[in-house]
Scaffold this active site. Structure first.
Site, short mmCIF file in Angstrom:
data_model
loop_
_atom_site.label_atom_id
_atom_site.label_comp_id
_atom_site.label_asym_id
_atom_site.label_seq_id
_atom_site.Cartn_x
_atom_site.Cartn_y
_atom_site.Cartn_z
N GLU A 137 -7.41 8.52 6.40
CA GLU A 137 -7.70 9.11 7.71
C GLU A 137 -8.20 10.56 7.62
O GLU A 137 -7.46 11.51 7.88
CB GLU A 137 -6.47 9.06 8.62
N TYR B 27 -4.41 1.54 15.51
CA TYR B 27 -3.24 1.67 16.37
C TYR B 27 -3.61 1.47 17.84
O TYR B 27 -2.89 0.86 18.60
CB TYR B 27 -2.59 3.05 16.19
N HIS C 60 -2.92 11.02 0.87
CA HIS C 60 -2.39 10.78 2.21
C HIS C 60 -1.80 12.11 2.70
O HIS C 60 -0.60 12.24 2.90
CB HIS C 60 -1.36 9.65 2.19
N ARG D 89 0.86 -1.18 0.00
CA ARG D 89 0.00 0.00 0.00
C ARG D 89 0.90 1.23 0.00
O ARG D 89 1.74 1.39 0.88
CB ARG D 89 -0.89 0.00 1.25
N ASN E 145 -7.31 1.57 9.69
CA ASN E 145 -6.01 1.90 10.27
C ASN E 145 -6.16 1.80 11.78
O ASN E 145 -6.87 2.60 12.39
CB ASN E 145 -5.61 3.35 9.94
N GLU F 285 -3.44 -0.15 8.08
CA GLU F 285 -2.24 0.23 8.84
C GLU F 285 -2.35 -0.34 10.24
O GLU F 285 -3.43 -0.34 10.83
CB GLU F 285 -2.11 1.76 9.00
C1 BG6 Z 1 -1.12 6.89 10.63
C2 BG6 Z 1 -0.82 7.67 9.39
O1 BG6 Z 1 -2.30 7.20 11.13
O2 BG6 Z 1 -0.25 7.04 11.67
C3 BG6 Z 1 0.62 7.52 9.03
O3 BG6 Z 1 -1.65 7.27 8.33
C4 BG6 Z 1 1.47 7.83 10.25
O4 BG6 Z 1 0.92 8.35 7.95
C5 BG6 Z 1 1.11 6.92 11.40
O5 BG6 Z 1 2.82 7.73 9.95
C6 BG6 Z 1 1.85 7.26 12.69
O6 BG6 Z 1 1.20 8.20 13.51
P1 BG6 Z 1 1.26 9.81 13.47
O7 BG6 Z 1 0.76 10.29 14.78
O8 BG6 Z 1 2.66 10.22 13.28
O9 BG6 Z 1 0.39 10.27 12.38
#
Ligand code: BG6
Length: 498
Positions: free
Chosen positions: A208, A344, A162, A118, A342, A404
């Site tokens: 995002e 995290y 992006h 991606r 995505n 992600e």
């Molecule tokens: C993702 C983004 O949400 O988070 C990425 O799509 C980014 O581009 C990654 O590198 C890491 O987090 P942050 O807080 O730096 O955007």
């Protein structure tokens, strides 16, 4: 610059489009039949057969070559070159130099075993002015990249946006603050799909929405992402989000109309996930309620997937909800072939005796983190995010892929440049077990893209935070696979968490 005290996009849980877009329906519109429910095969702990193992990057974070072959500046060039905006004044001028090193990176992917990559396309490389004449040299770069991937049997998945809006559109009509952007984004999507649609079949419109449309604009203070502008009211920010949703809709239509063959159209959102504190029926019901009412879900995901802002979200935002013109929701609510998630972090939730029927639990300072201030480690968030979305949107068979997932590491390289990133292995192992759980229970999760293949330009953090499976020495551009790369390689080889 320390991002700790800045606005964090993850902390805010709690007329027709301007003429010019290529919106004609028909052409090669190809909404695929919904993917059948995933089946876990090959015994306990394994992933479905044909599961997409992949890795992800984004144009401004890896390409470099900022002024090469006719690329125009984007708002991230302007932002990163403005003193005080990024750690150490870092910029994406060179980044990982993938523009020149794509063949080496494709080989790294092939050795890793990923069959899916991606990446994103830089709007201002294709249209230096954001609209108008196409820069064919920019298109050629993506042809070269995709051909290198395909030589290794790697399927390209392209994101159209992006965060790197052409600066020319920022100057012309204040970028995302204007509805005009949706028409220009549609035109850009059509130009790309027409030229690259012979090679690229998997598209994502926007990465995002909340990150750039909320993170880039502070209320009464500068946002910590480009363009870093202050707006007067919350409503102004939600209007920016709404414009981005219109752009998503315009791009979906444009890709389908312009693509020379069958294609799949998705988007990639970091929608919020809620983990029931205990998996009881009451707390699961609470997670469902929290899910739809949340900012990123109620005002971004729900309009995209259902054509409606969530009623609870609207109730919570009477004074700040965006103005919605006739036809907007219809444009925003385009059929999707899949949804990129995505993921995290997330939030714990439990049932509560209050009007909303739930409460989210605090994440205290000492809560374990993935070396970013906002990155609370909550592996079950990925399972619940997969599970809750289909239900919320009444699309239980909507194919979901993790577009992600990853963390920054705290490990330093030793003399041999090997990064012994056991923290990242712990993170990936825990999250992947939850993806596997979702697949094994029959939720339609079809793939996983680790973020990121390479250490790269980490937005406002510059090069101070490293999310890569592969270390990049930014002085020499030498790539050195980390321990986590070898671990992920084995996961892919065995199609199970190891
Ligand atoms: C993702 C983004 O949400 O988070 C990425 O799509 C980014 O581009 C990654 O590198 C890491 O987090 P942050 O807080 O730096 O955007």
């Amino acid at each position: 610059m320390n991002t700790k005290n800045q606005f964090s996009r993850r902390s805010f849980i709690g007329t027709a489009v301007a003429a010019g877009a290529t919106l004609a329906a028909g052409g090669s519109s190809t909404v695929a039949a919904e993917h059948p429910r995933s089946q876990s095969t090959g015994g306990p702990g394994s992933f479905p057969k044909d599961f997409w193992w992949g890795s992800a990057t984004a144009a401004y974070q890896v390409e470099g070559a900022a002024a090469e072959d006719g690329r125009g500046p984007s708002i991230w060039d302007t932002f990163s070159h403005t003193p005080g905006k990024t750690d150490g004044g870092d910029t994406g001028d060179v980044a990982c130099d993938q523009y020149h090193r794509y063949a080496e990176d494709a080989k790294l992917m092939a050795d890793l075993g990923v069959k899916h990559y991606r990446f994103s396309i830089s709007w201002s490389r294709i249209l230096p002015e954001g609209r108008g004449t196409v820069n064919e040299k920019g298109v050629d770069y993506y042809r070269r990249l995709v051909d290198a991937l395909r030589q290794h049997g790697i399927t390209p998945h392209a994101t159209l946006f992006h965060w790197d809006l052409p600066q020319a559109l920022q100057d012309r009509y204040a970028g995302w603050q204007s509805r005009e952007v949706a028409g220009d984004f549609g035109d850009y999507a059509a130009a790309v799909a027409k030229r690259l649609g012979d090679r690229i079949k998997h598209w994502m419109t926007i990465n995002e929405t909340s990150s750039f449309a909320i993170g880039g604009y502070g209320v009464g203070k500068a946002g910590n992402k480009a363009p870093g502008i202050a707006v007067a009211t919350e409503k102004a920010r939600w209007q920016i989000v709404h414009n981005a949703l219109l752009a998503h809709g315009a791009a979906c239509q444009a890709i389908r109309a312009a693509s020379p063959g069958r294609c799949s159209v998705a988007t990639a959102e970091d929608y919020s996930s809620f983990v029931p504190l205990t998996e009881t029926p009451e707390n699961i019901a609470a997670a469902r309620r929290a899910f739809v009412r949340d900012n990123r879900n109620g005002a971004i995901l729900m309009p995209i997937l259902t054509g409606q802002y969530d009623a609870g979200w609207l109730e919570d935002h009477r004074a700040s909800a965006p103005d919605i013109a006739d036809g907007d929701l219809k444009l925003i609510h385009q059929p999707l072939d899949g949804l990129g998630f995505n993921c995290y972090t997330g939030a714990y939730v439990r049932a509560a005796d209050n009007p909303k029927g739930y409460e989210t639990l605090p994440m205290f300072d000492g809560y374990p983190k993935g070396n970013m201030p906002w990155l609370n480690i909550l592996p079950e968030a990925i399972y619940w995010g997969i599970r809750l979305v289909g239900e919320a949107a009444n699309r239980k068979n909507l194919p979901i892929f993790i577009s992600e997932n990853g963390c920054a590491d705290g490990a330093l390289p030793s003399a041999d440049e090997l990064v012994r990133d056991t923290d990242r292995i712990m993170y990936y192992r825990a999250y992947l077990r939850q993806v596997q759980r979702a697949a094994a229970e029959g939720y339609p999760v079809i793939g996983y893209f680790s973020w990121s293949l390479l250490d790269n330009f980490e937005w406002a953090c510059g090069y101070s935070k490293r999310f890569g499976l592969v270390r990049v020495n930014f002085k020499t551009q030498k790539r050195t696979p980390k321990l986590s790369y070898h671990w992920y390689q084995e996961v892919i080889r065995q199609n199970r968490v190891v």
